[in-house]
Design a protein around this motif. Structure first.
Motif, PDB file in Angstrom:
ATOM      1  N   ILE B  61       0.836  -1.207   0.000  1.00 33.45           N
ATOM      2  CA  ILE B  61       0.000   0.000   0.000  1.00 33.45           C
ATOM      3  C   ILE B  61       0.869   1.255   0.000  1.00 33.45           C
ATOM      4  O   ILE B  61       0.566   2.244  -0.671  1.00 33.45           O
ATOM      5  CB  ILE B  61      -0.945  -0.001   1.232  1.00 33.45           C
ATOM      6  N   SER B  62       2.009   1.191   0.714  1.00 38.13           N
ATOM      7  CA  SER B  62       2.870   2.375   0.798  1.00 38.13           C
ATOM      8  C   SER B  62       3.465   2.720  -0.562  1.00 38.13           C
ATOM      9  O   SER B  62       3.952   3.827  -0.759  1.00 38.13           O
ATOM     10  CB  SER B  62       3.993   2.145   1.814  1.00 38.13           C
ATOM     11  N   LEU B  63       3.430   1.773  -1.506  1.00 36.03           N
ATOM     12  CA  LEU B  63       3.988   2.037  -2.842  1.00 36.03           C
ATOM     13  C   LEU B  63       2.928   2.605  -3.792  1.00 36.03           C
ATOM     14  O   LEU B  63       3.232   2.971  -4.914  1.00 36.03           O
ATOM     15  CB  LEU B  63       4.586   0.754  -3.439  1.00 36.03           C
ATOM     16  N   THR B  64       1.654   2.645  -3.347  1.00 39.62           N
ATOM     17  CA  THR B  64       0.596   3.198  -4.200  1.00 39.62           C
ATOM     18  C   THR B  64       0.354   4.664  -3.840  1.00 39.62           C
ATOM     19  O   THR B  64       1.110   5.254  -3.071  1.00 39.62           O
ATOM     20  CB  THR B  64      -0.722   2.427  -3.996  1.00 39.62           C
ATOM     21  N   ASP B  65      -0.717   5.246  -4.401  1.00 41.18           N
ATOM     22  CA  ASP B  65      -1.091   6.621  -4.042  1.00 41.18           C
ATOM     23  C   ASP B  65      -2.423   6.627  -3.306  1.00 41.18           C
ATOM     24  O   ASP B  65      -3.160   7.607  -3.331  1.00 41.18           O
ATOM     25  CB  ASP B  65      -1.234   7.490  -5.298  1.00 41.18           C
ATOM     26  N   TYR B  66      -2.759   5.515  -2.659  1.00 43.61           N
ATOM     27  CA  TYR B  66      -4.058   5.311  -2.033  1.00 43.61           C
ATOM     28  C   TYR B  66      -4.375   6.386  -1.006  1.00 43.61           C
ATOM     29  O   TYR B  66      -3.646   6.576  -0.048  1.00 43.61           O
ATOM     30  CB  TYR B  66      -4.021   3.933  -1.373  1.00 43.61           C
ATOM     31  N   GLN B  67      -5.499   7.103  -1.207  1.00 43.81           N
ATOM     32  CA  GLN B  67      -5.968   8.036  -0.176  1.00 43.81           C
ATOM     33  C   GLN B  67      -7.462   8.301  -0.329  1.00 43.81           C
ATOM     34  O   GLN B  67      -8.063   7.907  -1.323  1.00 43.81           O
ATOM     35  CB  GLN B  67      -5.189   9.338  -0.225  1.00 43.81           C
ATOM     36  N   THR B 276       2.208   8.655  16.473  1.00 43.54           N
ATOM     37  CA  THR B 276       0.954   9.409  16.437  1.00 43.54           C
ATOM     38  C   THR B 276       0.758  10.044  15.066  1.00 43.54           C
ATOM     39  O   THR B 276      -0.359  10.126  14.570  1.00 43.54           O
ATOM     40  CB  THR B 276       0.935  10.508  17.517  1.00 43.54           C
ATOM     41  N   LEU B 277       1.853  10.475  14.457  1.00 42.04           N
ATOM     42  CA  LEU B 277       1.764  11.049  13.104  1.00 42.04           C
ATOM     43  C   LEU B 277       1.183  10.025  12.139  1.00 42.04           C
ATOM     44  O   LEU B 277       0.300  10.321  11.327  1.00 42.04           O
ATOM     45  CB  LEU B 277       3.154  11.495  12.630  1.00 42.04           C
ATOM     46  N   MET B 278       1.668   8.776  12.244  1.00 40.05           N
ATOM     47  CA  MET B 278       1.208   7.715  11.341  1.00 40.05           C
ATOM     48  C   MET B 278      -0.297   7.502  11.485  1.00 40.05           C
ATOM     49  O   MET B 278      -1.031   7.477  10.491  1.00 40.05           O
ATOM     50  CB  MET B 278       1.974   6.422  11.652  1.00 40.05           C
ATOM     51  N   VAL B 279      -0.763   7.340  12.721  1.00 43.88           N
ATOM     52  CA  VAL B 279      -2.188   7.066  12.930  1.00 43.88           C
ATOM     53  C   VAL B 279      -3.034   8.253  12.478  1.00 43.88           C
ATOM     54  O   VAL B 279      -4.108   8.086  11.895  1.00 43.88           O
ATOM     55  CB  VAL B 279      -2.469   6.720  14.412  1.00 43.88           C
ATOM     56  N   ARG B 280      -2.541   9.460  12.721  1.00 42.75           N
ATOM     57  CA  ARG B 280      -3.285  10.652  12.328  1.00 42.75           C
ATOM     58  C   ARG B 280      -3.414  10.739  10.812  1.00 42.75           C
ATOM     59  O   ARG B 280      -4.493  10.993  10.280  1.00 42.75           O
ATOM     60  CB  ARG B 280      -2.561  11.882  12.874  1.00 42.75           C
ATOM     61  N   GLU B 281      -2.302  10.542  10.089  1.00 41.95           N
ATOM     62  CA  GLU B 281      -2.341  10.611   8.628  1.00 41.95           C
ATOM     63  C   GLU B 281      -3.328   9.587   8.071  1.00 41.95           C
ATOM     64  O   GLU B 281      -3.990   9.837   7.068  1.00 41.95           O
ATOM     65  CB  GLU B 281      -0.948  10.345   8.035  1.00 41.95           C
ATOM     66  N   ALA B 282      -3.412   8.434   8.741  1.00 40.42           N
ATOM     67  CA  ALA B 282      -4.300   7.386   8.231  1.00 40.42           C
ATOM     68  C   ALA B 282      -5.750   7.658   8.606  1.00 40.42           C
ATOM     69  O   ALA B 282      -6.604   7.785   7.735  1.00 40.42           O
ATOM     70  CB  ALA B 282      -3.858   6.019   8.751  1.00 40.42           C
ATOM     71  N   ALA B 289      -1.741   5.633   1.859  1.00 43.22           N
ATOM     72  CA  ALA B 289      -0.430   5.245   1.333  1.00 43.22           C
ATOM     73  C   ALA B 289       0.682   5.980   2.093  1.00 43.22           C
ATOM     74  O   ALA B 289       1.701   5.382   2.449  1.00 43.22           O
ATOM     75  CB  ALA B 289      -0.345   5.550  -0.153  1.00 43.22           C
ATOM     76  N   TYR B 290       0.461   7.267   2.336  1.00 40.01           N
ATOM     77  CA  TYR B 290       1.486   8.042   3.033  1.00 40.01           C
ATOM     78  C   TYR B 290       1.712   7.497   4.439  1.00 40.01           C
ATOM     79  O   TYR B 290       2.849   7.310   4.873  1.00 40.01           O
ATOM     80  CB  TYR B 290       1.064   9.511   3.081  1.00 40.01           C
ATOM     81  N   SER B 291       0.620   7.221   5.158  1.00 39.89           N
ATOM     82  CA  SER B 291       0.789   6.710   6.515  1.00 39.89           C
ATOM     83  C   SER B 291       1.419   5.317   6.495  1.00 39.89           C
ATOM     84  O   SER B 291       2.191   4.970   7.389  1.00 39.89           O
ATOM     85  CB  SER B 291      -0.549   6.681   7.241  1.00 39.89           C
TER      86      SER B 291
END
Lengths: 306, 319
Positions: B61-67, B276-282, B289-291
């Motif tokens: 998923i991190s390699l896609t642009d999923y959002q 916390t940044l990771m969970v927030r971005e998601a 994808a970014y998270s």
């Protein structure tokens, strides 16, 4: 703080016959740390009996004219659903966890076969991964791939009816089982290593099968460790928050677990209602505190082995 | 060998080979590997899918642009764009620095305090098990619970912390509101929760050291301090390493305490960490994808801690 001062006096009184400054210093330092560890809990407790807005003097219990149980009854109203949800999710998850971890540890510790260490490593590694690393797929799995809460049908036959509340809790329980296996596995494995190999060998020579050895010898011997893992894992699942937040999302949801409801309680635009928060925190912690007080030794054993 | 046997025995060997294969199959079927397979196979399948399947899927998923609220990620177009973004994102730099400070300060102080408490209790004292139970009590509580307690402890007007330091003529400080104090306040609360744990680990280590060594050191005239420093503490290496690994992994993934304390996905800047940044971005911003890429970075950091540890344990035969 009345508790600490009484035991403090006992400690010093017992020293009087062989009075000794070093020993006195030792007990003073020990009591100082007792105060350090208890004070956040103590100040929370006395605050929970005060009316909101009049919660001053954090160490002192409220006087009789201020004493109130309002916060506790409000907290109970708010958390009631969470109690039911958390128990419904945590009890089956813990039991299945114990079963699966015990069989896995048996197959990988007391039954010998080549290269089993590779599988053991896979399990042990699973203990340490940060859950953030699987959170996005986990959410995707339960929302898009296998939405259990929306029911399960094979063809036209409904196998599991759609039920938002219990379905979501089932998803949560399965998640807890899957990610709880590694640590419970390690606890059982460390215990099974102490079971004598001769005993297993002797049973094998007598022609006992793998299954028979498990049910007749290993399982009965596991009782103390089953206790440790039950206590440890129930506490972990009850206290857990990140999976609840991911799968359930909002504390207003019907399926909200107790930690999820607690995280949103007593906060509104007018500020934080601390007495309500403290009462709710104690209520939410109550089952784990009871278990801890009754089985502190097993809990410590689970912690130090893990 | 086989061909010469074939030539001599002729038609008989065909049967022989089949029988041989059958016997081998039967032996394999009856082997401990196969017989024990259901015991470890089912848990392995479930755990493997959840843990390793999850990790691989996350990397994908991190390699896609999923959002956003899309149905499915698009796996047709994979690139490292998200990692490039993450490495140049100032929020990632800030949270990485906070993560590092938290990891070092929290781990080292918890270890030292836990060792101190263990040495304190590793002797003949009254009500030892009760004291131990009290020291370990915070560890039985959920982070959601302890976060509420500490929020109250740090309250500006009526909190215990400001009341106590007020007795010494200090403060009051705004522990939560002041960006340069909040990280220290969080670390202090976490040390409160975890030092009982490190104490238990060290106590288990101390109990495995025989009393003879204390006796020998005493006969040599060594002071208590010297005995511990020279003789006892060096033997606690493996306890220290295990405890340190557990604490460091915890520091990397800390989320619940911060979320519960501040009641939002976004803790104050001073204590915002990668986790916390990771969970927030998601889950707040739906940048899946970014998270996922931040999560992979977190996983890589944990691997730096876990891999050497597991290798060391494996070599010692301690697994």
């Amino acid at each position: 703080m009345s508790q600490t001062t009484t035991s403090d006096r006992d400690g010093i009184a017992s020293l009087l016959p062989e009075f000794n400054y070093r020993r006195l210093g030792l007990y003073l330092v020990i009591m100082l740390f007792v105060a350090f560890f208890v004070s956040p809990i103590w100040t929370g407790l006395v605050t929970s009996f005060k009316p909101p807005g009049q919660a001053t003097q954090p160490l002192l219990p409220p006087g009789p004219e201020l004493f109130t149980l309002d916060s506790w009854s409000r907290a109970l109203d708010n958390l009631g659903r969470g109690f039911v949800n958390s128990f419904a999710m945590a009890v089956p998850a813990t039991l299945v966890n114990v079963l699966l971890a015990s069989t896995a540890a048996y197959g990988l510790t007391l039954v010998d076969w080549r290269r089993q260490m590779l599988v053991v490593l896979l399990f042990v590694f699973g203990i340490f991964i940060p859950y953030q690393a699987i959170l996005v797929p986990l959410d995707n799995f339960w929302t898009n791939i296998f939405p259990l809460a929306k029911g399960l049908a094979i063809g036209n036959v409904t196998v599991i009816p759609a039920n938002q509340r219990w379905g979501t809790l089932a998803e949560l329980a399965i998640t807890h089982v899957a990610y709880g296996i590694p640590i419970c596995f390690l606890l059982f494995r460390s215990y099974y290593k102490t079971i004598s190999k001769e005993l297993i060998e002797a049973a094998k020579v007598d022609g006992a099968s793998v299954t028979r050895i498990y049910t007749r010898i290993v399982l009965p011997l596991s009782t103390p460790m089953i206790g440790v893992v039950l206590i440890y894992q129930f506490t972990q699942i009850w206290n857990e928050f990140l999976f609840s937040l991911t799968l359930i999302g909002s504390s207003a949801d019907q399926a909200a677990t107790i930690t999820l409801i607690l995280s949103g309680i007593g906060a509104d635009l007018s500020g934080t209602n601390f007495p309500l928060r403290m009462a709710a925190a104690f209520l939410a912690a109550l089952p784990t505190i009871i278990i801890y007080v009754l089985f502190a030794e097993q809990f410590a054993e689970g912690l130090s082995a893990g | 060998m086989e061909s010469s046997q074939d030539a001599v025995a002729g038609a008989g060997t065909g049967e022989h080979a089949v029988e041989d294969r059958r016997a081998r199959l039967r032996r394999f079927w009856k082997s401990d590997f196969v017989r024990s397979a259901p015991y470890w196979g089912i848990p392995l399948l479930l755990m493997g899918l959840a843990v390793y399947g999850g990790i691989i899927w996350n990397i994908l998923i991190s390699l896609t642009d999923y959002q956003g609220f899309l149905e499915r990620p698009d796996y047709g177009n994979l690139d490292l764009e998200m990692y490039r973004q993450a490495l140049s994102d100032s929020a990632v730099h800030l949270t990485a620095r906070n993560t590092f400070v938290l990891l070092v300060a929290f781990t080292s102080v918890s270890l030292v305090l836990g060792l101190f408490l263990a040495v304190l209790l590793d002797r003949d004292i009254r009500e030892k098990s009760k004291v131990q139970t009290i020291y370990l009590l915070p560890m039985a509580l959920s982070f959601v619970v302890t976060a509420q307690f500490w929020l109250w402890m740090y309250n500006y007007n009526d909190g215990l912390v400001n009341t106590v330091i007020g007795l010494f003529g200090l403060g009051p400080y705004n522990w939560i509101g002041n960006p340069s104090l909040v990280l220290g306040a969080v670390i202090f609360a976490l040390i409160w929760q975890f030092s009982g744990y490190t104490m238990v680990v060290f106590l288990a280590g101390l109990q495995s050291i025989s009393n003879d060594q204390f006796e020998a050191a005493r006969v040599d005239g060594a002071s208590i301090f010297k005995t511990y420093w020279r003789v006892i503490i060096p033997q606690l290496k493996s306890s220290s390493v295990s405890a340190a690994v557990v604490l460091m992994i915890f520091a990397l993934k800390i989320f619940t305490f911060l979320y519960a304390m501040f009641g939002t996905y976004r803790p104050p800047k001073g204590t915002d960490v990668l986790a916390t940044l990771m969970v927030r971005e998601a889950f707040q911003l739906q940048k899946w994808a970014y998270s996922a890429s931040i999560a992979t970075i977190l996983l890589a950091m944990s691997l730096l801690v876990i891999a050497p540890y597991l290798y060391y344990q494996y070599r010692e035969g301690a697994l």
